[in-house]
Design an enzyme around this catalytic site. Structure first.
Site, PDB file in Angstrom:
ATOM      1  N   LYS A 206      84.384   8.589  46.325  1.00 28.09           N
ATOM      2  CA  LYS A 206      84.904   7.233  46.493  1.00 28.09           C
ATOM      3  C   LYS A 206      85.019   6.545  45.129  1.00 28.09           C
ATOM      4  CE  LYS A 206      83.787   2.855  48.703  1.00 28.09           C
ATOM      5  NZ  LYS A 206      82.961   2.111  49.668  1.00 28.09           N
ATOM      6  N   GLU A 212      76.842  13.996  40.032  1.00 28.77           N
ATOM      7  CA  GLU A 212      76.827  15.348  40.609  1.00 28.77           C
ATOM      8  C   GLU A 212      78.248  15.861  40.809  1.00 28.77           C
ATOM      9  OE1 GLU A 212      75.105  12.727  41.686  1.00 28.77           O
ATOM     10  OE2 GLU A 212      73.212  13.303  42.634  1.00 28.77           O
ATOM     11  N   GLY A 267      81.118   4.944  52.093  1.00 32.31           N
ATOM     12  CA  GLY A 267      81.055   6.389  51.864  1.00 32.31           C
ATOM     13  C   GLY A 267      80.639   7.165  53.102  1.00 32.31           C
ATOM     14  N   ARG A 268      79.589   6.691  53.783  1.00 35.18           N
ATOM     15  CA  ARG A 268      79.066   7.447  54.939  1.00 35.18           C
ATOM     16  C   ARG A 268      79.891   7.207  56.206  1.00 35.18           C
ATOM     17  NH1 ARG A 268      75.724   3.835  52.820  1.00 35.18           N
ATOM     18  NH2 ARG A 268      75.115   1.985  53.993  1.00 35.18           N
ATOM     19  N   GLU A 353      70.653   5.771  55.447  1.00 36.24           N
ATOM     20  CA  GLU A 353      71.213   5.013  54.319  1.00 36.24           C
ATOM     21  C   GLU A 353      71.691   3.643  54.808  1.00 36.24           C
ATOM     22  OE1 GLU A 353      73.006   7.178  50.707  1.00 36.24           O
ATOM     23  OE2 GLU A 353      74.766   6.225  51.565  1.00 36.24           O
ATOM     24  N   HIS A 385      61.312  26.742  69.180  1.00 29.46           N
ATOM     25  CA  HIS A 385      60.340  27.710  68.652  1.00 29.46           C
ATOM     26  C   HIS A 385      59.809  27.272  67.299  1.00 29.46           C
ATOM     27  CE1 HIS A 385      61.258  30.518  71.905  1.00 29.46           C
ATOM     28  NE2 HIS A 385      62.465  29.981  71.831  1.00 29.46           N
ATOM     29  N   LYS A 513      68.983   6.875  40.167  1.00 37.48           N
ATOM     30  CA  LYS A 513      70.155   7.183  39.332  1.00 37.48           C
ATOM     31  C   LYS A 513      69.951   6.618  37.929  1.00 37.48           C
ATOM     32  CE  LYS A 513      73.894   7.035  42.788  1.00 37.48           C
ATOM     33  NZ  LYS A 513      75.083   6.292  43.193  1.00 37.48           N
TER      34      LYS A 513
HETATM   35  O1  F6P Z   1      74.039   8.231  47.834  1.00 38.07           O
HETATM   36  C1  F6P Z   1      74.711   7.093  47.412  1.00 38.07           C
HETATM   37  C2  F6P Z   1      76.186   7.217  47.604  1.00 38.07           C
HETATM   38  O2  F6P Z   1      76.770   6.086  47.057  1.00 38.07           O
HETATM   39  C3  F6P Z   1      76.590   7.380  49.064  1.00 38.07           C
HETATM   40  O3  F6P Z   1      76.603   6.202  49.766  1.00 38.07           O
HETATM   41  C4  F6P Z   1      77.907   8.026  48.914  1.00 38.07           C
HETATM   42  O4  F6P Z   1      78.327   8.579  50.120  1.00 38.07           O
HETATM   43  C5  F6P Z   1      77.605   9.040  47.839  1.00 38.07           C
HETATM   44  O5  F6P Z   1      76.730   8.361  46.963  1.00 38.07           O
HETATM   45  C6  F6P Z   1      78.796   9.596  47.091  1.00 38.07           C
HETATM   46  O6  F6P Z   1      79.531   8.609  46.439  1.00 38.07           O
HETATM   47  P1  F6P Z   1      80.998   8.863  45.910  1.00 38.07           P
HETATM   48  O7  F6P Z   1      81.870   9.202  47.081  1.00 38.07           O
HETATM   49  O8  F6P Z   1      81.413   7.605  45.239  1.00 38.07           O
HETATM   50  O9  F6P Z   1      80.957  10.026  44.948  1.00 38.07           O
END
Ligand code: F6P
Length: 548
Positions: A206, A212, A267-268, A353, A385, A513
């Site tokens: 987003k 990452e 995002g979620r 979240e 199990h 972060k």
């Molecule tokens: O974990 C925090 C967060 O902002 C989430 O809400 C989001 O889904 C994720 O990081 C990834 O963010 P982006 O889509 O901006 O890379």
């Protein structure tokens, strides 16, 4: 502003709980042969039986009154009206527009967003059709065989969960891969199996600033450029999904290969947007639109059904009932469906979240009540199990959702019968339990007597009275899956309203972060001075000595 715990509705529920405590579910079922009929609801192919809960009609009535007190109706209307209910980020929350198959106008800041939504769907359809037909060619003119989604959190969990759930609908030539973790082994192991000539990378973020995702995307880019020997290959092997065009350009992806979404999509809550591109690539655009259609049907149900018949409202209220009146700290999600194996992980982010917070919407700290529970689970029957022992006989109350599809996608009838029998047996056992007398009678029949009988009878007693919801889909299809996921999204909204939370920000993720970006240079320069606590300093030194 008064807390919900000060309301007469909350007090009424506390008194009611004390009374109800005397009547176990067993007795409620025995005294009312129509209980299940009265405590079940259907919406299209989705059936919810919530009768195996520690409730009566009176409980439901009081919970609905609590929802009214919390202004659930008004807040739901604000949500659908595109009001900026995400106060801290000053944003609307309108993921429902992404799946608004009625195409009626849905506005943010007075502007109908449906034309932009439809334009991206058209762009996705054109791309997916080219990809599936083989018309989209890589740098060396070969069709794509592997799709790698690079994203994390909401840009990963929804797409993985849905792609896995819809495996029977996959295009036969295509294989999906999802790389999320910055741990290089995730990318390294994935790249090992891939031919760069036939691989397409979807960089999904987003913000397009997530460490990452950008680290993984750069590694993938180097892999393509190095193996195919040309920067020009990037245009044929990379597309981006983002709200941030400038950042996408900076990365070197042509904006023509970018699929957009908007800041009013959290995002979620984004799998319905172009973040769903890997899903659409695998199952085709028709099936992706069926998924949207299922979610839209649930939106309409949530928007219009009376609270007492409204699935997300009922599930949300039941969750509040256990979290706040029975001190249940967690909630288990138990899909009896291997295709849904990533649903618990997906719901962990969606729920935790969103509602893992301790500040009220207007800034007051929450002291008097608990908020979002810990969400966890694994598919049945595997979980039986592993951890069901604790659900049956542990000292904690763990409300659980059991989810199953009546009709399977395979022809192994015997397997399905056994699966369904287990699904049914577990919820029955959790509700009924086994009394000490019943346990004794069983043991006596086996000829066990005396002290051994007493010992075993107490170990083989089950308290029962453990609450479950049974959620039955006619079949796991894009439509029913869309409904299921949308139902959970709205359940989370309902609980956020009752707890007076902003379910749509995630400040709790920030501190880690920030600190990671401070520590990173200290790992790059072995002589950099350290000014942390003694534990962190010691760990940095320990790692420096072992890794370089
Ligand atoms: O974990 C925090 C967060 O902002 C989430 O809400 C989001 O889904 C994720 O990081 C990834 O963010 P982006 O889509 O901006 O890379």
């Amino acid at each position: 502003m008064h807390a919900i715990t000060d309301s007469p509705e909350w007090k009424a529920l506390q008194n009611h709980k004390a009374e109800l405590e005397r009547t176990p579910m067993r007795a409620l079922f025995a005294s009312d042969p129509k209980r299940a009929e009265r405590m079940s609801r259907s919406v299209g192919p989705l059936f919810l039986d919530f009768s195996k809960n520690r409730i009566t009609e009176e409980t439901l009535h009081l919970l609905v009154k609590l929802a009214e007190r919390a202004q659930l109706r008004q807040t739901r209307d604000q949500l659908f009206a595109g009001d900026k209910i995400n106060l801290t980020e000053d944003r609307a929350v309108l993921h429902m527009a992404l799946r608004n198959r009625s195409n009626r106008p849905m506005c943010v800041g007075g502007v109908d967003v449906m034309p932009q939504v439809n334009a991206v769907l058209t762009q996705m359809r054109a791309f997916v059709e080219r990809l599936q037909s083989g018309a989209w060619r890589g740098h060396t003119n070969k069709p794509v065989t592997d799709i790698v989604n690079i994203g994390i959190g909401g840009s990963d969990l929804g797409p993985v969960m849905v792609t896995e759930a819809l495996r029977p609908y996959w295009h036969p030539r295509l294989q999906p891969h999802f790389v999320s973790n910055v741990d290089g082994s995730h990318m390294a192991e994935t790249l090992k199996r891939l031919d760069p000539e036939t691989t397409l990378f979807i960089v999904a973020s987003k913000t397009f600033t997530t460490q990452e995702t950008l680290t993984n995307a750069h590694t993938a880019r180097n892999f393509v450029v190095e193996k195919l020997g040309s920067e020009a290959a990037v245009a044929k092997h990379f597309v981006a999904v983002s709200t941030a065009e400038a950042e996408v350009k900076k990365f070197g992806i042509n904006p023509a290969n970018m699929f957009q979404f908007w800041d009013w999509v959290g995002g979620r809550y984004s799998l319905w947007s172009a973040i769903g591109l890997p899903i659409a690539c695998m199952v085709g655009m028709d099936a992706f639109e069926e998924l949207l259609g299922g979610a839209h049907a649930m939106d309409e149900h949530f928007r219009t059904a009376p609270f007492a018949d409204n699935l997300p409202v009922l599930l949300g209220l039941l969750g509040v009932w256990y979290a706040n009146f029975f001190d249940a700290a967690s909630h288990a999600v138990l899909p009896y469906d291997q295709y849904l194996h990533r649903l618990p992980a997906y719901l962990q982010q969606a729920d935790m979240e969103s509602n893992g917070k301790s500040t009220r919407r207007h800034g007051e700290r929450i002291g008097a009540y608990t908020t979002g529970p810990i969400i966890w689970g694994e598919p049945g029957t595997n979980g039986q199990h592993a951890f069901y022992q604790l659900i049956h006989q542990g000292t904690r109350l763990i409300p659980a959702d059991f989810i199953v599809a009546a009709k399977p996608h395979h022809a192994l009838k015997n397997h399905q019968r056994i699966l369904l029998a287990n699904f049914l047996a577990q919820t029955e056992a959790l509700m009924l339990g086994k009394t000490q007398d019943e346990a004794r009678a069983e043991l006596e029949k086996q000829g066990i007597q005396g002290d051994r009988l007493t010992l075993l009878a107490s170990h083989k007693t089950f308290p029962g009275n453990r609450p479950t919801n049974s959620i039955v889909l006619d079949e796991l299809t894009p439509t029913s899956l869309g409904m299921l996921v949308s139902m959970y999204e709205h359940k989370i909204f309902v609980q956020g309203v009752l707890w007076d939370l902003n379910s749509y920000d995630q400040w709790g993720v920030e501190l880690g972060k920030q600190l990671a970006s401070k520590i990173l240079p200290e790992l790059q320069d072995a002589n950099a001075p350290l000014a942390h606590d003694s534990s962190t300093n010691g760990l940095v030194q320990h790692l420096r000595a072992r890794w370089s």
